[in-house]
Design a protein around this motif. Structure first.
Motif, mmCIF file in Angstrom:
data_model
loop_
_atom_site.group_PDB
_atom_site.id
_atom_site.type_symbol
_atom_site.label_atom_id
_atom_site.label_comp_id
_atom_site.label_asym_id
_atom_site.label_seq_id
_atom_site.Cartn_x
_atom_site.Cartn_y
_atom_site.Cartn_z
ATOM 1 N N LEU A 36 18.168 16.379 44.978
ATOM 2 C CA LEU A 36 19.293 16.660 44.086
ATOM 3 C C LEU A 36 18.744 17.602 43.029
ATOM 4 C CD1 LEU A 36 20.818 13.087 43.610
ATOM 5 C CD2 LEU A 36 21.841 14.984 44.877
ATOM 6 N N GLY A 37 19.355 18.783 42.908
ATOM 7 C CA GLY A 37 18.750 19.769 42.031
ATOM 8 C C GLY A 37 19.738 20.568 41.206
ATOM 9 N N ILE A 38 19.158 21.311 40.274
ATOM 10 C CA ILE A 38 19.915 22.177 39.366
ATOM 11 C C ILE A 38 19.318 23.585 39.454
ATOM 12 C CG2 ILE A 38 20.313 22.716 36.911
ATOM 13 C CD1 ILE A 38 21.978 20.395 37.622
ATOM 14 N N MET A 39 20.188 24.573 39.588
ATOM 15 C CA MET A 39 19.748 25.974 39.541
ATOM 16 C C MET A 39 20.402 26.639 38.337
ATOM 17 S SD MET A 39 19.634 27.307 43.488
ATOM 18 C CE MET A 39 21.112 26.602 44.192
ATOM 19 N N GLN A 40 19.588 27.206 37.482
ATOM 20 C CA GLN A 40 20.094 27.999 36.360
ATOM 21 C C GLN A 40 20.552 29.362 36.885
ATOM 22 O OE1 GLN A 40 20.165 26.851 33.115
ATOM 23 N NE2 GLN A 40 19.134 24.909 33.588
ATOM 24 N N PRO A 41 21.419 30.065 36.179
ATOM 25 C CA PRO A 41 21.805 31.413 36.616
ATOM 26 C C PRO A 41 20.567 32.285 36.846
ATOM 27 C CG PRO A 41 23.234 30.675 34.858
ATOM 28 C CD PRO A 41 22.159 29.647 34.978
ATOM 29 N N GLY A 42 20.586 33.031 37.941
ATOM 30 C CA GLY A 42 19.449 33.914 38.267
ATOM 31 C C GLY A 42 19.399 34.141 39.764
ATOM 32 N N THR A 43 18.419 34.919 40.214
ATOM 33 C CA THR A 43 18.269 35.213 41.639
ATOM 34 C C THR A 43 16.945 34.650 42.132
ATOM 35 O OG1 THR A 43 19.625 37.197 41.408
ATOM 36 C CG2 THR A 43 18.209 37.084 43.346
ATOM 37 N N PHE A 44 17.001 33.912 43.212
ATOM 38 C CA PHE A 44 15.819 33.197 43.691
ATOM 39 C C PHE A 44 15.728 33.301 45.220
ATOM 40 C CE2 PHE A 44 15.562 31.477 39.521
ATOM 41 C CZ PHE A 44 16.830 31.069 39.150
ATOM 42 N N PHE A 88 15.825 32.447 52.530
ATOM 43 C CA PHE A 88 17.180 32.799 52.117
ATOM 44 C C PHE A 88 17.154 33.071 50.616
ATOM 45 C CE2 PHE A 88 18.781 28.887 49.994
ATOM 46 C CZ PHE A 88 17.782 27.981 50.348
ATOM 47 N N SER A 89 18.100 33.870 50.169
ATOM 48 C CA SER A 89 18.169 34.223 48.753
ATOM 49 C C SER A 89 19.493 33.755 48.165
ATOM 50 C CB SER A 89 18.046 35.753 48.587
ATOM 51 O OG SER A 89 16.749 36.179 49.021
ATOM 52 N N VAL A 90 19.426 33.361 46.902
ATOM 53 C CA VAL A 90 20.655 32.991 46.200
ATOM 54 C C VAL A 90 20.726 33.772 44.902
ATOM 55 C CG1 VAL A 90 20.817 30.651 47.172
ATOM 56 C CG2 VAL A 90 19.589 31.026 45.026
ATOM 57 N N CYS A 91 21.942 34.149 44.553
ATOM 58 C CA CYS A 91 22.215 34.736 43.240
ATOM 59 C C CYS A 91 23.148 33.744 42.557
ATOM 60 C CB CYS A 91 22.861 36.109 43.400
ATOM 61 S SG CYS A 91 23.305 36.825 41.799
ATOM 62 N N VAL A 92 22.588 32.971 41.626
ATOM 63 C CA VAL A 92 23.333 31.887 40.977
ATOM 64 C C VAL A 92 24.166 32.482 39.850
ATOM 65 C CG1 VAL A 92 23.140 29.684 39.753
ATOM 66 C CG2 VAL A 92 21.486 30.269 41.562
ATOM 67 N N LEU A 93 25.470 32.329 39.968
ATOM 68 C CA LEU A 93 26.391 32.960 39.011
ATOM 69 C C LEU A 93 26.679 32.053 37.824
ATOM 70 C CD1 LEU A 93 28.724 34.352 41.802
ATOM 71 C CD2 LEU A 93 26.992 35.625 40.512
ATOM 72 N N SER A 94 26.724 30.746 38.089
ATOM 73 C CA SER A 94 26.879 29.763 37.003
ATOM 74 C C SER A 94 26.060 28.537 37.375
ATOM 75 C CB SER A 94 28.361 29.389 36.835
ATOM 76 O OG SER A 94 28.852 28.767 38.010
ATOM 77 N N LEU A 95 25.646 27.781 36.352
ATOM 78 C CA LEU A 95 24.769 26.633 36.561
ATOM 79 C C LEU A 95 25.232 25.889 37.814
ATOM 80 C CD1 LEU A 95 22.501 24.941 34.875
ATOM 81 C CD2 LEU A 95 24.376 23.308 34.666
ATOM 82 N N THR A 96 24.330 25.616 38.718
ATOM 83 C CA THR A 96 24.700 25.018 40.002
ATOM 84 C C THR A 96 23.956 23.709 40.247
ATOM 85 O OG1 THR A 96 25.342 27.126 41.014
ATOM 86 C CG2 THR A 96 24.574 25.391 42.499
ATOM 87 N N ASP A 97 24.751 22.700 40.541
ATOM 88 C CA ASP A 97 24.255 21.369 40.869
ATOM 89 C C ASP A 97 24.339 21.243 42.383
ATOM 90 O OD1 ASP A 97 23.580 18.670 40.865
ATOM 91 O OD2 ASP A 97 25.503 17.988 40.032
ATOM 92 N N TYR A 98 23.239 20.873 43.039
ATOM 93 C CA TYR A 98 23.257 20.880 44.503
ATOM 94 C C TYR A 98 22.579 19.640 45.087
ATOM 95 C CZ TYR A 98 18.330 22.306 44.524
ATOM 96 O OH TYR A 98 16.972 22.339 44.334
ATOM 97 N N CYS A 99 22.890 19.395 46.347
ATOM 98 C CA CYS A 99 22.228 18.357 47.135
ATOM 99 C C CYS A 99 21.720 19.029 48.401
ATOM 100 C CB CYS A 99 23.215 17.244 47.464
ATOM 101 S SG CYS A 99 22.526 15.956 48.542
ATOM 102 N N CYS A 100 20.409 18.987 48.611
ATOM 103 C CA CYS A 100 19.796 19.602 49.791
ATOM 104 C C CYS A 100 19.408 18.498 50.767
ATOM 105 C CB CYS A 100 18.575 20.409 49.388
ATOM 106 S SG CYS A 100 17.638 21.043 50.807
ATOM 107 N N SER A 101 19.939 18.561 51.980
ATOM 108 C CA SER A 101 19.571 17.603 53.034
ATOM 109 C C SER A 101 18.675 18.303 54.033
ATOM 110 C CB SER A 101 20.837 17.105 53.741
ATOM 111 O OG SER A 101 21.696 16.470 52.822
ATOM 112 N N PHE A 102 17.608 17.627 54.414
ATOM 113 C CA PHE A 102 16.683 18.181 55.398
ATOM 114 C C PHE A 102 17.130 17.688 56.767
ATOM 115 C CE2 PHE A 102 14.001 19.987 52.282
ATOM 116 C CZ PHE A 102 14.091 19.143 51.184
ATOM 117 N N LEU A 103 17.513 18.639 57.648
ATOM 118 C CA LEU A 103 18.154 18.293 58.911
ATOM 119 C C LEU A 103 17.086 18.011 59.974
ATOM 120 C CD1 LEU A 103 20.954 21.024 58.797
ATOM 121 C CD2 LEU A 103 21.009 18.678 57.920
ATOM 122 N N PRO A 104 17.384 17.063 60.885
ATOM 123 C CA PRO A 104 16.395 16.708 61.921
ATOM 124 C C PRO A 104 16.109 17.869 62.887
ATOM 125 C CG PRO A 104 18.500 15.563 62.281
ATOM 126 C CD PRO A 104 18.591 16.230 60.951
#
Lengths: 104, 104
Positions: A36-44, A88-104
């Motif tokens: 469970l994570g948070i991404m601040q605006p920016g490109t990563f 993969f690259s993301v350009c975060v436009l507004s504070l983003t709350d996410y859930c990352c699941s690791f797939l089998p």
């Protein structure tokens, strides 16, 4: 599902890009993991090991998936999958709350 | 203790100060709660309801506790307590990872 039950949570945060991306690791009874994570605006740019499902809980970002030239707009309530062993690259436009699941 | 077992984790983050402070709420089998959070550099004022123990996992901040004029420097591995129903201020010097326990 608004909460995860009967999980183990690592106390220390995962910290990336000088804290612009941070997350907590949850381990489930069956051994599977999510973060469970948070991404601040920016490109990563991220790299996967296992395949991942990125569920955006709130916020807005553009994602460039592996092998694609274009970017897709992803908003809260939407998700995207990333194959294993890829970038993969993301350009975060507004504070983003996410859930990352690791797939089998 | 490096992890918490058998907890319930709320999926959506708690977001304060436009995302400069974010956390996740953990609920334990006995009904007690903790939050695991991240504070970006900056100055923030918080208000307590229950008394709190703020355990700094990593990072560095100065805290001004209720009724005190001076500020105390707190580093990773240290903690401070805040009484119930009071306000306290923090000046976060470097990205800070914390665990907040709500005291009985």
């Amino acid at each position: 599902m608004s909460e995860f039950n009967n999980v183990t949570v690592a106390k220390a945060a995962n910290i990336y890009f000088d804290g612009q991306v941070t997350s907590r690791t949850l381990t489930f009874a069956d051994g599977s993991r999510k973060t469970l994570g948070i991404m601040q605006p920016g490109t990563f740019e991220f790299g996967t090991q296992a395949a991942e499902r990125m569920e955006i809980l709130s916020g807005e970002l553009d994602v460039q998936l592996p092998g694609e030239d274009g970017w897709q707009r992803i908003r809260g309530g939407e998700s995207f999958d990333v194959p294993a062993d890829s970038k993969f690259s993301v350009c975060v436009l507004s504070l983003t709350d996410y859930c990352c699941s690791f797939l089998p």
